[in-house]
Structure formats: structure tokens, C-alpha cells
Design an enzyme around this catalytic site. Structure first.
Site, PDB file in Angstrom:
ATOM      1  N   SER A 293      43.552  34.275  36.289  1.00  0.00           N
ATOM      2  CA  SER A 293      43.777  33.934  34.890  1.00  0.00           C
ATOM      3  C   SER A 293      43.657  35.184  34.040  1.00  0.00           C
ATOM      4  O   SER A 293      43.013  36.161  34.431  1.00  0.00           O
ATOM      5  CB  SER A 293      42.757  32.894  34.425  1.00  0.00           C
ATOM      6  OG  SER A 293      41.488  33.504  34.219  1.00  0.00           O
ATOM      7  N   ASP A 294      44.278  35.146  32.870  1.00  0.00           N
ATOM      8  CA  ASP A 294      43.966  36.172  31.884  1.00  0.00           C
ATOM      9  C   ASP A 294      42.554  35.907  31.380  1.00  0.00           C
ATOM     10  O   ASP A 294      42.009  34.818  31.537  1.00  0.00           O
ATOM     11  CB  ASP A 294      44.979  36.150  30.733  1.00  0.00           C
ATOM     12  CG  ASP A 294      45.096  37.503  30.046  1.00  0.00           C
ATOM     13  OD1 ASP A 294      44.158  38.326  30.175  1.00  0.00           O
ATOM     14  OD2 ASP A 294      46.115  37.747  29.380  1.00  0.00           O
ATOM     15  N   TRP A 295      41.977  36.903  30.759  1.00  0.00           N
ATOM     16  CA  TRP A 295      40.562  36.847  30.410  1.00  0.00           C
ATOM     17  C   TRP A 295      40.305  35.750  29.357  1.00  0.00           C
ATOM     18  O   TRP A 295      40.906  35.751  28.284  1.00  0.00           O
ATOM     19  CB  TRP A 295      40.118  38.211  29.905  1.00  0.00           C
ATOM     20  CG  TRP A 295      39.634  39.122  30.995  1.00  0.00           C
ATOM     21  CD1 TRP A 295      38.417  39.736  31.058  1.00  0.00           C
ATOM     22  CD2 TRP A 295      40.324  39.526  32.193  1.00  0.00           C
ATOM     23  NE1 TRP A 295      38.316  40.480  32.227  1.00  0.00           N
ATOM     24  CE2 TRP A 295      39.459  40.372  32.936  1.00  0.00           C
ATOM     25  CE3 TRP A 295      41.585  39.233  32.723  1.00  0.00           C
ATOM     26  CZ2 TRP A 295      39.824  40.929  34.168  1.00  0.00           C
ATOM     27  CZ3 TRP A 295      41.945  39.788  33.944  1.00  0.00           C
ATOM     28  CH2 TRP A 295      41.069  40.616  34.643  1.00  0.00           C
TER      29      TRP A 295
END
Length: 734
Positions: A293-295
Site C-alpha cells: 500500500s501507499d503510506w
């Protein structure tokens, strides 16, 4: 042998390239070049030996990597398995070193190594003391030279290996749909074919060093305006024809990681979207590596576990408690956890990340070569948009230099907290670069009067933007900046405007009165040296716009897709507060008409078209050839003769577009399906050849959910930009 070729190619000057060496026959220069190549090979032999040749793709096949991953997972405790589900210390994948699985370090960004200063545990890695600041990726795309994308990524990858970085969080490849997107500079422009070609070579170059690339952001994250609040509404055709091809190219090139995006796609967050990850990414695109995932982009732990997501980054504080609660309630099982973490561990095995030396300090000796690569990319990516004959700029003229970036290197991101920020070293300012060429003829005046502007032989005016992750920015420059440029071009007709930006800006108020306009993007640490060499005529410009620059933002397909109040927040980044913004829709209602596809199909004239860029020489395209009927069982061969009709060497990008004459569905007026960059000496010609398979004619059929080619008449267009077409050819598909 291949290593020798790489370094020989870098050492050979332009006039001794393979294409024209036979004409030059300069034996003395050749001998000097060979000696230089030998020295380079000796200097880099130790570093090269540290990079396994097999690392160009993988060191372990996927099936075997997954088999080994299952064996490793069987050795883990439940707590260790849960730990693998999320990141560690902000920028690491979890590890159990005593069981042969060390922590894996991830670093930003596409355009160089971000010097990370916010790790939860900074003792986990020996940080590099410096890293090369390369031109931004959209400048790389402007080169229209995929081989440079390979060299660029190879150089970044080598610095990663030197600094113990296993995964580089790039390349970025979202499509340039909206010129106000503050992150366009990280991507490869508006066209999926160009982006795909550059991305594929970037992945190969990066992974040839043993550093593993990560494609981002999957998918349809074309706005930065409160990106955690946006819902991209995208139809199936646009998704497949425009937004997926660059990701498919990266996957076909063997990429190890994919990062999901912040936004929702058609109602579900990308990072926990089972249809997106399982059906499209893994099913249609065939991706077998690790999905991250993106942060801080996901929020439903149960959906994350079951979606096909492999690791939540960096991991919420409440994550462990939620996983244990879900296990206790029977909503997930330990087998679900094992399925989730399996691709993460398998990818580390496939690329040998668990079984090699973490640091390769010998690669630090290659910084000079990396600096040269940055210069080369800037030199080929700078785009000359306008020239009334003032360029190249001869010595002996009084030059007044003014504007925004005379003493400042225009960097993206604006602060070290931005993922794209790369500080560089030995940074050369615009003032220093120009004085190296023109000496004391260059006078810097911060706020010149109209009289001072008028008195100069030439005015070099630096302008542009600082684009920032998490924010949109207005298409127009600030009013005071616009007024200053207008004053300069009115006071002195010999005003050359130098633009540094990550995407298009409004230029209509002064473009026609400027003597020349140059787009230099975010040039990196050596970019202004390249710009000075172009201004002086040492180099001929060859960059091409990887996107369309519209006259006004109201002309854009992205017009009206921002929520009410967006203009205020564009101008007030300090007011950033997600709680003020409700979830809003970004309707991609233009469907497959993005960029030049939109402007041409709708009959809207842009200020500068996609693929456009001037040179200091001239070219002619003649003798187009192609069969009149598309072969049933092999590619269609298309050719045209390119001739340098000017008096100096230069490079031109020949572009091939395809149109369906009587489409049964909405189709763009034409679409790029091939390009070639060719360097020619004055008076010389080359036959430029393309091969098109039937996929080049296809559209995504929503009924069959597959690609379809209609029989009928098509037109092939050959030219030097989307608007500058020199020849057309008919072709029939039966």
C-alpha cells in the site's frame, strides 16, 4: 562483453557514435576513447563484480520462490507472521534475521535516492552521505529516448546498492491528465505508449543492478488535491487503453513490486480493492510480485487481508490489535495471513534480497558517471518551444539574467519531507553555468527596472513553479510573476524565457512576444550546465513535449473535476486539513480522450502540442511506405526517410500515429503507436522503420471485456509532433 559495451558507449563522444564512426575515421580520437574506456572498466571492475549478472531479471524463478516462501513461512510464529503484514520502522519490510530473513529497506524516489531522515530507528541502515539529483522523470520522458531511461535507472540503482537500499519506490507512472497535478513531474507524461516504453527500460535498468523497482501508484491517482479523499470514476475503456498500459509494460519487464494508490477507484480504496488487485493486477496483468500500500492509505484491516494486498505501509498503530481481534472473531484465519504475506517473502527470495551483501561501497566510485548521466538526460530532455532566430546565443553580447531560479536549483517537493526531494551534490546554479560559458557578460539583476531590461543586448528570464506532493497548483503563474514577464518581453524583444516546472503553465500573455522559450523542467544538479550548452549552441536541443500545453486550463478535460473550494486550497497549502474535505468524486468523463487525444478530437487548439520541440537544424520527412493491406499473420512494416536538411548535427523524433476512419465507438482522432529518435549529421538521411502488430489498432471492447480490432479503413500519420504531420498512408484491415 556487455559491460564493456556499456562503458564504451558512454565514453564515445557524439561524433564517434557507432552510426557515423566509419565517416569520421578519426584514429587518434578512437585510440584516446579506447584508453578512456579501459580506465573506466578498471575503475569499475570491483563494483561490477558485486552485481550478479542474473540480477538483471531475477535470481530465482517465481514458482521456486513461492515454494521457498512456503518453507520460510512454516518456520514463523503467529506474531512474526502478523509482523510481516505491515511495514517496520517506517521504510522497512519486517524481517527475522535469525531465520534468514533480514529487514528490507525501501527508499524514494524515481529521480534519485531520497536522503531519508525520518526513520523510526535510524540505526537500521547506514545512510548514503550524498546522492545524485537527476532531472525529474517528466524531463526523462521528454528525451523520447528509452535507452536513456535504462541508464538513468541503472545509475539510481547503483546508488541504492551502495547505500543498502533493496527496493526503490519508483518509477512513478500515473498519466498526465490534469496540468495542475502537483506530482506530474514524477511521471512520464500523457501518452500511455511513451510512458510504457520509458517505464519498461527504467525497470530493466534499475533491476540490472539488483535493486528492485516498484511501480506506483496503482491506479488512477491523477490528482493530488486531498488524494485520500478522492474517488476516481473511470470507465473500463479508459482504464485499459490509457491507465493500465504503463503498468503492464513494467510488469512485462519483470518488476518485483507494485504500490497501490491513495484514491478510491469506482468506490473502493485502491489499497484494499480485491477486484483491482486480484482480478486486474494479478489476473489480467499477470503480476506475481509483492503488492504494497501507499503510506497510510488503507483503513479496513479485514478488507486489506482479503483483497490481495501483501503489506500495509507503514502500518497503523492499531493494526496488530485489529488483526488479533479478527482472528479471535473468526473473520480471518491464520491461512489468510499466510496468503497475504506469501508474495512479499517470495519476492525477496526471487530477487535474492535475503542472501547477499547489503552494501556495495565500491559503487560509490561511479558518482562521476552518474553525474554525466544526469547531464545527458537534461541535455536531451530540454525542450525548445520558441525561437525567432536568437538562439544559439553568440558570445560578446551583454546578458541580463533575472528571475526566480538564478541562484536556486529548482527542486521538486519543496522540503525533505516530500518523497521526491533529492538534494544532490556539486549543484550548479544557472548563474554559475552561464558565467562558465559567457563570463562577465552575464550580469544578474534581481529586480531590474524597465530601463535596465531595455538596455541589455539579451534578457534571460528564469521563471517556473515548485510543484509539491499532496497539492495541486494553479495553471497560471502568480499575477506578479506574469506581470514581470510581460514587462520584460515588452521592454526588450530579445527576452528569452527559461521555464522550470513539472508540468504546463499558462504562457499566453507573453509567449508570442518572447524571442525564445525553453522548457527545462526540474533539471537536477547538472541540468543548468546542459541548458548553458544549449543556449550557446554547443548542443542542439532535441527534447519533445511529453504532454500538451493548453492555452487555458478551461480547455483541459480536467476542467471542473475539482470540488468547490479547490482553488482556495491550491493557494493555501498550510491550510491542508483532510477533515475539512468530504469524500469527493473525480469523474474521468472524458474517457479515452486525454491529452492530445482530447484537444484534437474536440478541435481545441493548444498552445504547444504533444511531441513538439524545435532544433537548431531542420529535418524533412519523405518517401513514406507501408502495405495498403494489413497482413493477416505478421506485423505491418512502415517506413519513412528522415533527412537533416540543415547545416549542423541534430536529433529528431519521428512519431507514428494511427486513426480508425469510421470507428464504431468513441475513439481519438489519432493515437501514438511508435516513435524513434534519430541523430543525423547535416545532409544525411536515414530510413526510419516501424512494425505495428494488430494490437496497435485495438480498442477495449466492453461487451467481450477484451481487445477488439474492427475491419475497415485506417490512416497512418507520420510526423514530428501530434500536430506536425508530414505524411499519411491508408491501410485496410480485413
Amino acid at each position: 562483453h556487455s559491460l564493456s559495451f556499456i562503458f564504451f558507449r558512454r565514453a564515445v563522444p557524439a561524433d564517434l557514435s557507432c552510426a557515423n564512426f566509419a565517416e569520421n575515421r578519426n584514429a587518434n580520437q578512437f585510440e584516446k576513447t579506447m584508453k578512456t574506456s579501459v580506465k573506466l572498466l578498471l575503475a569499475f571492475a570491483t563494483a561490477a563484480a558485486a552485481i550478479t549478472p542474473a540480477a538483471a531479471q531475477q535470481v530465482v524463478a517465481w514458482d521456486e520462490a513461492y515454494r521457498q516462501a512456503d518453507a520460510r513461512i512454516a518456520q514463523l510464529t503467529l506474531d512474526e507472521k502478523i509482523s510481516f503484514m505491515r511495514g517496520y520502522s517506517s521504510f522497512f519490510f519486517y524481517g527475522v534475521p535469525e531465520k534468514g530473513m533480514p529487514y528490507i529497506y525501501l527508499s524514494d524516489a524515481t529521480q534519485g535516492v531520497h536522503m531519508r531522515d525520518n526513520l523510526s530507528d535510524p540505526t537500521m541502515v547506514r545512510q548514503l552521505e550524498r546522492s545524485t539529483a537527476f532531472p525529474c522523470p517528466i524531463a526523462l520522458a521528454a528525451t523520447f529516448n528509452p535507452s536513456l531511461a535504462y541508464e538513468y535507472a541503472e545509475a539510481v540503482g547503483e546508488e541504492c546498492r551502495a547505500g543498502g537500499i533493496e527496493v526503490l519506490l519508483g518509477p512513478g507512472m500515473n498519466i498526465y491528465r490534469n496540468s495542475q497535478n502537483g506530482r506530474n513531474f514524477e511521471y512520464m507524461g500523457e501518452d500511455p505508449l511513451l510512458s510504457a516504453a520509458m517505464v519498461a527500460e527504467y525497470v530493466k535498468g534499475m533491476q540490472s543492478t539488483g535493486t528492485v523497482a516498484c511501480l506506483k501508484h496503482f491506479i488512477c491517482n491523477e490528482t493530488e488535491f486531498y488524494r485520500r479523499r478522492s474517488n476516481s470514476i473511470v470507465d473500463e475503456r479508459a482504464l485499459h487503453e490509457l491507465y493500465l498500459p504503463p503498468f503492464k509494460a513494467g510488469i512485462d519487464a519483470g518488476v518485483g513490486y507494485v504500490m497501490t494508490s491513495y484514491n478510491r477507484l469506482n468506490g473502493e480504496w485502491a489499497g484494499q480493492n480485491a477486484d483491482l488487485i486480484r482480478r486486474i493486477l494479478r489476473g489480467e496483468l499477470g503480476f506475481r510480485g509483492c503488492v504494497m500500500s501507499d503510506w497510510s492509505s488503507v483503513n479496513d484491516t479485514e478488507k486489506v487481508v482479503k483483497s490481495g494486498q501483501n503489506v500495509e505501509m507503514p502500518g497503523r498503530k492499531e493494526f496488530f490489535g485489529e488483526v488479533r481481534a479478527l482472528l479471535k472473531e473468526g473473520r480471518i484465519t491464520e491461512k489468510d495471513i499466510e496468503k497475504m504475506i506469501r508474495p512479499n517473502i517470495a519476492t525477496s527470495i526471487a530477487f535474492g534480497l535475503y542472501d547477499r551483501e547489503k552494501y556495495v561501497p565500491a559503487l560509490l566510485e561511479k558518482f562521476p558517471a552518474h553525474k554525466q548521466t544526469g547531464y545527458d538526460v537534461a541535455a536531451e530532455g530540454i525542450v525548445l518551444l520558441r525561437n525567432n532566430g536568437i538562439l544559439p546565443l553568440a558570445e560578446g553580447r551583454k546578458i541580463l539574467l533575472t528571475g526566480r531560479f538564478t541562484e536556486q536549483i529548482p527542486r521538486t517537493g519543496g522540503s525533505t519531507s516530500s518523497s521526491a526531494e533529492v538534494l544532490g551534490y556539486d549543484n550548479v546554479t544557472l548563474t554559475a553555468a552561464l558565467r562558465e560559458v559567457y563570463g562577465d557578460a552575464v550580469r544578474v539583476v534581481e529586480k531590474p527596472s524597465r530601463e535596465e531590461l531595455a538596455a541589455a543586448d539579451v534578457v534571460l528570464l528564469s521563471t517556473g513553479t515548485i510543484d509539491v506532493e499532496s497539492f495541486e497548483r494553479p495553471f497560471a503563474l502568480p499575477k506578479e510573476e506574469e506581470a514581470f514577464i510581460r514587462t520584460a518581453v515588452e521592454a526588450n524583444p530579445n527576452t528569452i524565457v527559461l521555464v522550470n516546472s513539472g508540468s504546463g503553465i499558462r504562457m499566453g500573455g507573453w509567449n508570442e512576444r518572447a524571442a525564445a522559450v525553453i522548457y527545462g523542467w526540474y533539471p537536477g544538479q547538472s541540468g543548468f550546465t546542459a541548458l548553458a550548452d544549449i543556449l550557446s549552441g554547443k548542443l542542439s536541443p532535441s527534447g519533445k513535449l511529453p504532454m500538451t500545453i493548453e492555452k487555458e486550463f478551461n480547455d483541459s478535460p480536467a476542467k471542473g473535476t475539482m470540488p468547490a473550494g479547490a482553488e482556495f486550497y491550491n493557494k493555501a497549502p498550510r491550510a491542508y486539513n483532510e477533515r475539512l474535505i468530504q469524500l469527493y468524486d473525480v469523474d474521468y468523463k472524458e474517457s479515452v480522450l486525454v491529452g492530445y487525444r482530447w484537444y484534437e478530437t474536440k478541435g481545441i487548439a493548444p498552445l504547444y502540442p504533444f511531441g513538439f520541440g524545435l532544433s537548431y537544424t531542420t529535418f524533412a520527412l519523405e518517401k513514406p511506405r507501408a502495405p495498403k493491406t494489413f497482413p493477416a499473420d505478421k506485423p505491418l512494416k512502415v517506413s519513412i526517410t528522415l533527412t537533416n536538411t540543415g547545416d549542423r548535427e541534430g536529433a529528431e523524433v519521428v512519431q507514428l500515429y494511427v486513426s480508425e476512419n469510421a470507428p464504431t465507438v468513441l475513439r481519438p482522432k489519432k493515437e501514438l503507436k511508435g516513435f524513434r529518435k534519430v541523430t543525423l549529421a547535416p545532409g544525411k538521411s536515414a530510413v526510419v522503420e516501424f512494425e505495428l502488430d494488430r494490437q496497435a489498432l485495438a480498442f477495449w471492447d466492453t461487451q467481450s471485456r477484451g481487445w477488439k480490432v474492427n475491419p475497415g479503413e485506417y490512416t497512418l500519420s507520420l510526423g514530428t509532433s501530434s500536430a506536425d504531420i508530414a505524411a499519411t498512408l491508408p491501410v485496410t484491415v480485413k
